[in-house]
Design a protein around this motif. Structure first.
Motif, PDB file in Angstrom:
ATOM      1  N   LEU A  91       0.879  -1.444  -0.112  1.00 22.62           N
ATOM      2  CA  LEU A  91       0.049   0.045  -0.096  1.00 22.62           C
ATOM      3  C   LEU A  91       0.758   1.296   0.161  1.00 22.62           C
ATOM      4  CD1 LEU A  91      -2.892   0.999   0.109  1.00 22.62           C
ATOM      5  CD2 LEU A  91      -2.663   1.195   2.637  1.00 22.62           C
ATOM      6  N   VAL A  92       1.926   1.321   0.764  1.00 27.60           N
ATOM      7  CA  VAL A  92       2.599   2.509   0.855  1.00 27.60           C
ATOM      8  C   VAL A  92       3.467   2.728  -0.384  1.00 27.60           C
ATOM      9  CG1 VAL A  92       4.865   3.247   1.935  1.00 27.60           C
ATOM     10  CG2 VAL A  92       3.025   2.401   3.477  1.00 27.60           C
ATOM     11  N   LEU A  93       3.863   1.638  -1.022  1.00 27.24           N
ATOM     12  CA  LEU A  93       4.737   1.566  -2.404  1.00 27.24           C
ATOM     13  C   LEU A  93       3.744   2.283  -3.369  1.00 27.24           C
ATOM     14  CD1 LEU A  93       7.530   0.631  -2.546  1.00 27.24           C
ATOM     15  CD2 LEU A  93       6.586  -1.363  -3.722  1.00 27.24           C
ATOM     16  N   SER A  94       2.434   1.937  -3.270  1.00 31.35           N
ATOM     17  CA  SER A  94       1.431   2.442  -4.108  1.00 31.35           C
ATOM     18  C   SER A  94       1.364   3.807  -3.992  1.00 31.35           C
ATOM     19  CB  SER A  94       0.214   1.709  -4.052  1.00 31.35           C
ATOM     20  OG  SER A  94      -1.143   2.036  -4.372  1.00 31.35           O
ATOM     21  N   GLY A  95       1.247   4.148  -2.755  1.00 30.26           N
ATOM     22  CA  GLY A  95       0.916   5.603  -2.356  1.00 30.26           C
ATOM     23  C   GLY A  95       2.295   6.477  -3.120  1.00 30.26           C
ATOM     24  N   VAL A  96       3.404   5.943  -2.839  1.00 28.92           N
ATOM     25  CA  VAL A  96       4.640   6.585  -3.481  1.00 28.92           C
ATOM     26  C   VAL A  96       4.586   6.714  -4.900  1.00 28.92           C
ATOM     27  CG1 VAL A  96       7.253   6.450  -3.691  1.00 28.92           C
ATOM     28  CG2 VAL A  96       6.035   6.100  -1.409  1.00 28.92           C
ATOM     29  N   LEU A  97       4.166   5.730  -5.786  1.00 28.15           N
ATOM     30  CA  LEU A  97       4.014   5.759  -7.194  1.00 28.15           C
ATOM     31  C   LEU A  97       3.054   6.665  -7.612  1.00 28.15           C
ATOM     32  CD1 LEU A  97       4.614   1.668  -8.097  1.00 28.15           C
ATOM     33  CD2 LEU A  97       5.930   3.682  -8.295  1.00 28.15           C
ATOM     34  N   VAL A  98       1.982   6.528  -6.867  1.00 26.87           N
ATOM     35  CA  VAL A  98       0.844   7.518  -7.535  1.00 26.87           C
ATOM     36  C   VAL A  98       1.474   8.971  -7.184  1.00 26.87           C
ATOM     37  CG1 VAL A  98      -1.559   8.372  -7.304  1.00 26.87           C
ATOM     38  CG2 VAL A  98      -1.061   5.922  -6.966  1.00 26.87           C
ATOM     39  N   LEU A  99       2.025   9.327  -6.239  1.00 29.60           N
ATOM     40  CA  LEU A  99       2.660  10.641  -5.944  1.00 29.60           C
ATOM     41  C   LEU A  99       3.616  11.033  -7.218  1.00 29.60           C
ATOM     42  CD1 LEU A  99       2.910  13.084  -4.048  1.00 29.60           C
ATOM     43  CD2 LEU A  99       4.845  11.919  -2.957  1.00 29.60           C
ATOM     44  N   ALA A 100       4.476   9.888  -7.581  1.00 29.38           N
ATOM     45  CA  ALA A 100       5.629  10.063  -8.470  1.00 29.38           C
ATOM     46  C   ALA A 100       4.871  10.328  -9.917  1.00 29.38           C
ATOM     47  CB  ALA A 100       6.318   8.935  -8.783  1.00 29.38           C
ATOM     48  N   ALA A 101       3.625   9.580 -10.198  1.00 35.38           N
ATOM     49  CA  ALA A 101       2.875   9.986 -11.240  1.00 35.38           C
ATOM     50  C   ALA A 101       2.542  11.375 -11.529  1.00 35.38           C
ATOM     51  CB  ALA A 101       1.727   8.637 -11.168  1.00 35.38           C
ATOM     52  N   VAL A 102       1.999  11.787 -10.393  1.00 30.79           N
ATOM     53  CA  VAL A 102       1.537  13.401 -10.329  1.00 30.79           C
ATOM     54  C   VAL A 102       2.872  14.179 -10.857  1.00 30.79           C
ATOM     55  CG1 VAL A 102       0.390  15.126  -9.254  1.00 30.79           C
ATOM     56  CG2 VAL A 102      -0.091  13.020  -8.512  1.00 30.79           C
ATOM     57  N   GLU A 103       3.827  13.857 -10.022  1.00 34.66           N
ATOM     58  CA  GLU A 103       5.051  14.793 -10.431  1.00 34.66           C
ATOM     59  C   GLU A 103       5.784  14.530 -11.804  1.00 34.66           C
ATOM     60  OE1 GLU A 103       6.301  17.039  -8.592  1.00 34.66           O
ATOM     61  OE2 GLU A 103       4.938  16.324  -6.778  1.00 34.66           O
ATOM     62  N   ALA A 104       5.392  13.539 -12.274  1.00 37.27           N
ATOM     63  CA  ALA A 104       5.749  13.197 -13.752  1.00 37.27           C
ATOM     64  C   ALA A 104       4.844  13.974 -14.695  1.00 37.27           C
ATOM     65  CB  ALA A 104       5.609  11.698 -14.056  1.00 37.27           C
ATOM     66  N   LEU A 105       3.409  13.779 -14.309  1.00 39.15           N
ATOM     67  CA  LEU A 105       2.461  14.607 -15.442  1.00 39.15           C
ATOM     68  C   LEU A 105       2.666  15.754 -15.275  1.00 39.15           C
ATOM     69  CD1 LEU A 105       0.015  13.818 -17.093  1.00 39.15           C
ATOM     70  CD2 LEU A 105      -1.542  14.425 -15.328  1.00 39.15           C
ATOM     71  N   LYS A 106       3.073  16.475 -14.159  1.00 36.82           N
ATOM     72  CA  LYS A 106       3.304  17.971 -14.098  1.00 36.82           C
ATOM     73  C   LYS A 106       4.362  18.332 -14.949  1.00 36.82           C
ATOM     74  CE  LYS A 106       4.324  19.587  -9.742  1.00 36.82           C
ATOM     75  NZ  LYS A 106       3.805  19.620  -8.494  1.00 36.82           N
TER      76      LYS A 106
END
Lengths: 211, 584
Positions: A91-106
């Motif tokens: 779950l924590v890994l998932s949270g980190v990845l989704v956060l990274a996805a936002v930064e990448a989309l930005k």
């Protein structure tokens, strides 16, 4: 760049509120400090935080009223502490990845979409594995009516599971829009902020309920 | 309601205020929407405000009818009640429970927060609609569903819920005790759905007030009532979580055989009281603050004076909001809490009266030296402050744990909280309605009929509750259905007071006939046009047409100053609209 700042569609990432323009000019729209979707989500998270606070306080009060030797009741199955710890890591890994996805989309990076998809899948895996644990506990005879301990366990963990599902569903919608290049950063940010809440509240639940 | 939307109304799902600028469909097509789109499926904040308001008023009629029924029973125990019939003890409990529930959750909340919040926030901050118009529509739909479920709970086998609006277990959690299994389940469900509706509304209010203000409008330029509704929304959202947690637990206790609150199996009934009142006490301020804000705006407008100490007033509101989270256990002084805890909660409870008193003083200071015109909204605004003061002052006795041990569950408590809630809900509704209805409908109300309605309502209201302070002091317990069963309470001097209270209620109810006559006369007979700014007020809602068209403003306003610039000596006219450009 602070985390709440959001790139505007026209590429302007710096949104100060404009000074009152002279009377002859037509009024301009205010540039929000925090994107509306994110702000609305944050307001909702405030309520959710208090909701979990209510549940966990009630749990702690009920626990404090009985001797530690009967909490959990000795005739009940033990909670799967280790398996849940593994799920928590997912779950924590998932949270980190989704956060990274936002930064990448930005930053308009190509790997934003696959990162978000993997993050989503890890989150879904967490929900599925937790569901399997529930099935195990139920087959071992631990029912919601068995004891106050079991009632609280199913209530709190079940509430969290519903929140996880409720966060994954809109995220799937945003990911769908990402695939067609129509998602905004604000939308993904809003989904991510709520997912971050679901991820971050889980360790608290784990420590209080499982340990 | 036919005049309400004679303006051209899209009624479609336009993204009202769109921070991204990516989703601007809905603009540009101008066909007249059908009845359903216009009145039932609208995303226009003004229409949603009216939906909330009229639903709330309809629910208030039910709540008032229940009050009539049980007050008649108390004044003339066991006698036939016209338009009701004979009342059993179970029906009495159901009536009392649902009167409280409806008046707080289905009248005060939807009218004060949802209706006026929806109507006023976008107009007062100068934008075209809420940030999330479709969430707004969903909010009303969920609310309507909750109202229907609550009404349905009266009709199921076993009748409506009868465990008081506070729903204390074990009475509320076990249908063997309350004999209304379906009624109590539907009641909890309705209340929970209603919270979801206000949650959605609150998200909109907070986000809209933060992100959609007109250019130039700082937070410190927002009118008082906008601030108050936003703060009330924050209070609601911060306090409702634990109650939802408790409601889920209660629902499980009722239906799935758990025993969170059942003492005979190791549950803790006082836990519910904590979860409930952690919400229940801030809830008082959730409904108080919007009414306070309305009266502040009205008093400033009709005193033609700058609101005294605007910022100080807001600081007292912030203080009230924070302290309101630390007073809840004053409801449990006799529930067996630790006396040391009772000490702490006595102190916090007495402290919270300070900022509230300060608000009242600031309103009085605003009146001082003003050129006051006693229009109907001003009368309601002043009555709100005066009557609420009585409720606040009597609360001091109840907040002190020593006195509360005697007063608890007596009619003194009933009179006290009606002196807070009637000004908030009923006076607050009439205050807001008489002041803003010219904007809502574009037509003026009749002043004479308004004054007759005002005075009879106020006299009736005081006639109900002043006697109840005395019966409470003499030991009237609030949950007794027939006082003839208790010889020491069945004395004629007490019964006379109960009859006076019931007569007061009849007067108050019949006064509403003048309100209805006023509506019919003003909206269907005289039809006196209001114009844009009948009260010569400064705030932005008066700078757009009455009633405001879809999108509210012809040109979106720019804001140059605060909302209370009245009677400036250097200006010819005694008001200065927020959007009027300063002379170059």
């Amino acid at each position: 760049m602070k985390f709440w700042e959001v790139v505007m569609p026209d590429g302007n990432s710096d949104p100060p509120s404009p000074p009152p323009s002279p009377p002859t000019q037509t009024p301009q729209r205010r540039r929000p400090l925090v994107d509306s979707a994110v702000l609305g989500t944050l307001a909702f998270i405030g309520t959710e935080l208090m909701f979990f606070t209510g549940l966990l306080s009630a749990y702690n009060i009920a626990r404090a009223r009985v001797p530690a030797s009967i909490w959990p009741p000795p005739d009940q199955p033990r909670l799967p502490v280790e398996a849940t710890a593994f799920n928590s890591v997912l779950l924590v890994l998932s949270g980190v990845l989704v956060l990274a996805a936002v930064e990448a989309l930005k930053r308009d990076k190509k790997f934003a979409l696959p990162t978000a998809v993997v993050g989503w899948l890890l989150g879904a895996a967490f929900v599925a594995l937790q569901g399997r644990e529930w099935a195990d506990l139920l087959s071992q005879g631990m029912r919601m009516q068995s004891s106050t301990h079991a009632s609280f366990f199913y209530l709190i963990v079940g509430t969290h599971a519903l929140h996880a599902i409720g966060a994954l569903a809109p995220m799937a919608w945003v990911i769908g829009r990402m695939a067609t290049k129509t998602a905004t950063v604000g939308q993904l940010r809003a989904a991510q902020v709520f997912w971050a809440f679901v991820v971050l509240v889980w360790p608290v639940v784990y420590v209080m309920v499982y340990l | 309601m036919s005049q309400t939307a004679t303006h051209h109304d899209h009624g479609t799902a336009t993204q009202g205020h769109d921070a991204h600028g990516h989703d601007s469909h809905g603009h540009g097509h101008h066909e007249e929407p059908g009845f359903i789109k216009k009145y039932l499926w609208s995303t226009d904040h003004k229409m949603i405000a009216q939906q909330y308001m009229w639903t709330g008023v309809a629910m208030a009629l039910i709540g008032g009818y229940l009050a009539y029924a049980f007050r008649m029973q108390l004044a003339f125990p066991g006698k036939f009640i016209p338009a009701y019939g004979y009342m059993s003890s179970l029906q009495y409990n159901t009536a009392v429970t649902n009167h409280g529930t409806i008046m707080i959750f289905w009248f005060a909340m939807p009218v004060l927060i949802a209706a006026f919040g929806n109507f006023l926030i976008p107009l007062m901050i100068g934008c075209d609609d809420m940030v999330f118009p479709r969430i707004n529509r969903l909010s009303y739909q969920v609310f309507l569903l909750s109202a229907i479920i609550l009404i349905a709970s009266f009709l199921v086998p076993g009748g409506g819920f009868n465990g008081a609006w506070t729903a204390y277990p074990p009475l509320s959690g076990n249908s063997e005790y309350n004999m209304a299994h379906w009624g109590s389940t539907l009641w909890v469900l309705a209340v929970a759905l209603e919270f979801v509706a206000f949650l959605l509304g609150g998200i909109n209010f907070i986000t809209t007030a933060m992100n959609s203000r007109a250019p130039g409008m700082r937070l410190w330029d927002m009118p008082l009532v906008v601030w108050m509704i936003v703060i009330a929304s924050i209070l609601f959202m911060a306090s409702v979580g634990p109650l939802i947690a408790g409601a889920v637990m209660l629902l499980f206790d009722q239906n799935f055989g758990t025993f969170f609150f059942a003492p005979e199996r190791g549950g803790d009934p006082v836990l519910w009281q904590h979860l409930f009142w952690f919400f229940g006490h801030p809830e008082v301020y959730v409904v108080l603050l919007p009414a306070m804000g309305m009266s502040g705006d009205i008093i400033a407008t009709f005193s033609r004076k700058k609101l005294f100490a605007y910022k100080t007033l807001l600081y007292t509101v912030f203080g009230t909001g924070i302290i309101s989270f630390f007073v809840w256990a004053h409801h449990q002084f006799i529930a067996g809490i630790d006396p040391r805890m009772a000490n702490i909660f006595t102190v916090t409870t007495l402290i919270i009266s300070v900022p509230i008193a300060e608000m009242c003083f600031l309103f009085i200071a605003t009146l001082y030296g003003g050129s006051i015109t006693l229009t109907v909204p001003m009368l309601w605004g002043l009555a709100f402050v005066g009557e609420f003061l009585l409720g606040g002052v009597t609360g001091i006795f109840l907040g002190a744990s020593g006195a509360d041990i005697f007063f608890h569950d007596s009619y003194f408590v009933v009179a006290h909280f009606h002196y807070t809630f009637v000004p908030i809900a009923i006076i607050g509704f009439f205050m807001g309605f008489t002041y803003w209805s010219p904007k809502m409908f574009g037509l003026m109300l009749d002043e004479t009929l308004g004054k007759i309605h005002f005075w009879i309502t106020i006299v009736g209201f005081n006639m109900i509750f002043i006697p109840l302070f005395f019966t409470g002091l003499w030991g009237d317990h609030r949950r007794i259905y027939n006082y003839n069963n208790f010889s020491e309470l069945a004395r004629p001097e007490l019964q006379d007071l109960r009859i006076i209270a019931t007569v007061g209620l009849l007067i108050m109810i019949s006064a509403q006939v003048f309100f209805v006559i006023n509506l019919v006369k003003s909206y269907f007979v005289t039809k006196k046009k209001a114009g844009d700014n009948p009260w010569k007020a400064n705030t932005l809602e008066w700078q757009c047409p009455s009633p405001p068209p879809h999108g509210n403003f012809a040109t979106m306003p720019n804001v140059y100053r605060g909302p209370y610039e009245y009677s400036l000596p250097e200006r010819e006219s005694d008001f200065w609209p927020q959007n009027e450009p300063p002379a170059a």
